[in-house]
Design a protein around this motif. Structure first.
Motif, short mmCIF file in Angstrom:
data_model
loop_
_atom_site.label_atom_id
_atom_site.label_comp_id
_atom_site.label_asym_id
_atom_site.label_seq_id
_atom_site.Cartn_x
_atom_site.Cartn_y
_atom_site.Cartn_z
N GLY A 99 0.80 -1.22 0.00
CA GLY A 99 0.00 0.00 0.00
C GLY A 99 0.84 1.27 0.00
N CYS A 100 1.97 1.24 0.68
CA CYS A 100 2.84 2.42 0.73
C CYS A 100 3.34 2.78 -0.66
CB CYS A 100 4.01 2.17 1.68
SG CYS A 100 5.14 3.58 1.80
N HIS B 194 2.01 2.05 -3.50
CA HIS B 194 0.86 2.51 -4.30
C HIS B 194 0.54 3.97 -3.97
CE1 HIS B 194 -2.68 2.24 -6.73
NE2 HIS B 194 -3.45 2.55 -5.70
N GLU B 195 0.56 4.31 -2.69
CA GLU B 195 0.28 5.69 -2.29
C GLU B 195 1.38 6.64 -2.78
OE1 GLU B 195 -2.52 6.89 -0.93
OE2 GLU B 195 -3.28 4.85 -1.14
N LYS C 153 0.76 7.25 -6.47
CA LYS C 153 -0.35 8.20 -6.67
C LYS C 153 0.11 9.63 -6.38
CE LYS C 153 -3.70 6.68 -4.14
NZ LYS C 153 -4.96 6.26 -3.51
N MET C 154 0.91 9.80 -5.34
CA MET C 154 1.41 11.11 -4.98
C MET C 154 2.34 11.65 -6.08
SD MET C 154 3.36 12.05 -1.47
CE MET C 154 3.96 13.67 -1.12
N PHE D 283 2.10 9.18 5.62
CA PHE D 283 1.02 8.25 5.27
C PHE D 283 1.52 6.82 5.07
CE2 PHE D 283 2.12 10.15 1.12
CZ PHE D 283 2.44 9.00 0.40
N CYS D 284 2.82 6.63 4.85
CA CYS D 284 3.36 5.28 4.69
C CYS D 284 3.38 4.51 6.00
CB CYS D 284 4.77 5.33 4.10
SG CYS D 284 4.76 5.73 2.35
N LEU E 11 -2.56 0.48 5.84
CA LEU E 11 -1.97 0.08 4.58
C LEU E 11 -1.40 -1.34 4.69
CD1 LEU E 11 0.04 3.26 3.51
CD2 LEU E 11 -2.09 2.44 2.54
#
Length: 107
Positions: free
Chosen positions: A75-76, A78-79, A82-83, A100-101, A106
């Motif tokens: 998930g990290c 992927h985020e 996106k960023m 957010f990681c 996540l």
């Protein structure tokens, strides 16, 4: 279709060389891109020149592993992707990751 994935792999290797890392593990969520990069023979895909660049840089590194990690398992990453899409220039994170990681939700 996978130009962005191969650019990410090449830029990751470039960054590793610039930082002086010789043993690199690079993870990517595109299985097809990872398989194409791992091939020893010349790539016949549309972006074969980019894959050739990756092979050349790979030979400059001491030890290099490219492996597939499903998007659902990271998930990290992927985020971060996106960023990065929201910026016109390349984005690199060296050292500390964005807050957010560290989100426990996540994968």
């Amino acid at each position: 279709m996978f130009q962005a994935e191969w650019l990410a792999i090449r830029n990751g290797f470039d960054l590793a060389l610039l930082q002086g890392y010789m043993d690199v593990i690079l993870e990517n969520d595109s299985l097809m891109a990872v398989v194409e990069v791992e091939k020893a023979d010349k790539s016949m895909c549309l972006w074969g020149g980019l894959v050739l660049d990756i092979h050349i840089i790979n030979r400059l590194l001491g030890s290099c592993i490219v492996r597939h990690v499903p998007r659902q398992a990271n998930g990290c990453a992927h985020e971060l992707a996106k960023m990065a899409r929201r910026h016109e220039n390349y984005c690199y994170w060296v050292g500390c990751l964005p807050d957010f990681c560290y989100n426990p939700d996540l994968p």
